[in-house]
Design an enzyme around this catalytic site. Structure first.
Site, PDB file in Angstrom:
ATOM      1  N   GLY A   9      31.801  61.348  84.713  1.00 19.34           N
ATOM      2  CA  GLY A   9      31.940  59.916  85.011  1.00 19.34           C
ATOM      3  C   GLY A   9      31.911  59.684  86.513  1.00 19.34           C
ATOM      4  O   GLY A   9      32.529  60.445  87.273  1.00 19.34           O
ATOM      5  N   GLY A  11      31.684  56.087  87.615  1.00 23.64           N
ATOM      6  CA  GLY A  11      32.003  54.671  87.786  1.00 23.64           C
ATOM      7  C   GLY A  11      33.303  54.389  87.059  1.00 23.64           C
ATOM      8  O   GLY A  11      34.330  55.034  87.295  1.00 23.64           O
ATOM      9  N   GLU A  87      28.299  51.972  77.085  1.00 24.42           N
ATOM     10  CA  GLU A  87      27.271  52.064  78.138  1.00 24.42           C
ATOM     11  C   GLU A  87      25.914  51.556  77.633  1.00 24.42           C
ATOM     12  O   GLU A  87      24.870  51.945  78.149  1.00 24.42           O
ATOM     13  CB  GLU A  87      27.164  53.520  78.624  1.00 24.42           C
ATOM     14  CG  GLU A  87      28.471  54.141  79.093  1.00 24.42           C
ATOM     15  CD  GLU A  87      29.033  53.500  80.361  1.00 24.42           C
ATOM     16  OE1 GLU A  87      28.236  52.955  81.142  1.00 24.42           O
ATOM     17  OE2 GLU A  87      30.258  53.521  80.548  1.00 24.42           O
TER      18      GLU A  87
HETATM   19  C1  SIN Z   1      30.225  55.994  84.565  1.00 21.59           C
HETATM   20  O1  SIN Z   1      31.324  55.564  84.881  1.00 21.59           O
HETATM   21  O2  SIN Z   1      30.010  57.223  84.566  1.00 21.59           O
HETATM   22  C2  SIN Z   1      29.111  55.089  84.143  1.00 21.59           C
HETATM   23  C3  SIN Z   1      29.079  53.773  84.796  1.00 21.59           C
HETATM   24  C4  SIN Z   1      30.247  52.889  84.449  1.00 21.59           C
HETATM   25  O3  SIN Z   1      30.592  52.781  83.261  1.00 21.59           O
HETATM   26  O4  SIN Z   1      30.825  52.280  85.351  1.00 21.59           O
END
Ligand code: SIN
Length: 178
Positions: A9, A11, A87
């Site tokens: 992850g 974000g 997502e």
């Molecule tokens: C993530 O966090 O890896 C993907 C992007 C998000 O959901 O903010």
């Protein structure tokens, strides 16, 4: 030994993973950079007024640090179903090589929204991105909260990201101006 799948992850998955994991580690992916170039119609904006959230953009000279989660095989299918839904606004699963901060490396999975997807916004001047982030709101909350949460989470993990920190500082300054 129990086996599992590493999910990376970079974000919202850093500060709000909402998944069951056995272990988590700070990890780096090479050849990618984090950018607020993805539109959000379903979390931090709405279809006629999308917010801006992060995706990974290929760049051979860059790398991106985030949090990797080890998900047990027994719950992997359900976990990916949930993440695919979360997502769904342009992100796709990619295989990546994760390098752990504490040493070692492993294969993993990351959600990336590629250029040209239906919610793609791409680059824009920093002040325009900040303004869009400041005014956007969606079902998951204010876009500015996403930027603040990401900045705070990166600092907490001692992850440097000039792109995120610049936007965060500019948003703070704009707030001061009212
Ligand atoms: C993530 O966090 O890896 C993907 C992007 C998000 O959901 O903010």
């Amino acid at each position: 030994m129990m086996s599992g799948v590493w999910v990376f992850g970079y974000g919202s998955l850093i500060w709000r993973p909402d998944i069951a994991f056995r272990e988590r580690r700070i990890a780096r992916v090479r050849g990618w950079k984090r950018r607020f170039w993805q539109g959000s119609h379903d979390h931090r904006g709405v279809p006629h007024a999308p917010g801006r959230v992060v995706t990974l953009v290929p760049d051979p000279d860059e790398s991106c640090e985030g949090m990797a989660y080890l998900v047990d095989d027994s719950v992997a299918e359900a976990t990916f179903e949930g993440l695919d839904h979360r997502e769904k606004n342009g992100y796709e699963r990619h295989a990546v090589r994760l390098e752990f901060r504490t040493g070692g490396a492993c294969d993993g999975v990351v959600y990336i929204a590629p250029a040209g997807n239906r919610a793609w916004l791409g680059p824009a001047p920093e002040d325009a991105m900040v303004e869009q982030i400041r005014r956007s709101v969606g079902p998951s909350g204010a876009n500015i909260e996403y930027l603040r949460e990401l900045g705070a989470a990166l600092r907490e993990l001692a992850i440097d990201d000039p792109h995120v920190f610049t936007l965060e500082r500019m948003a703070l300054e704009a707030e001061g101006r009212g």
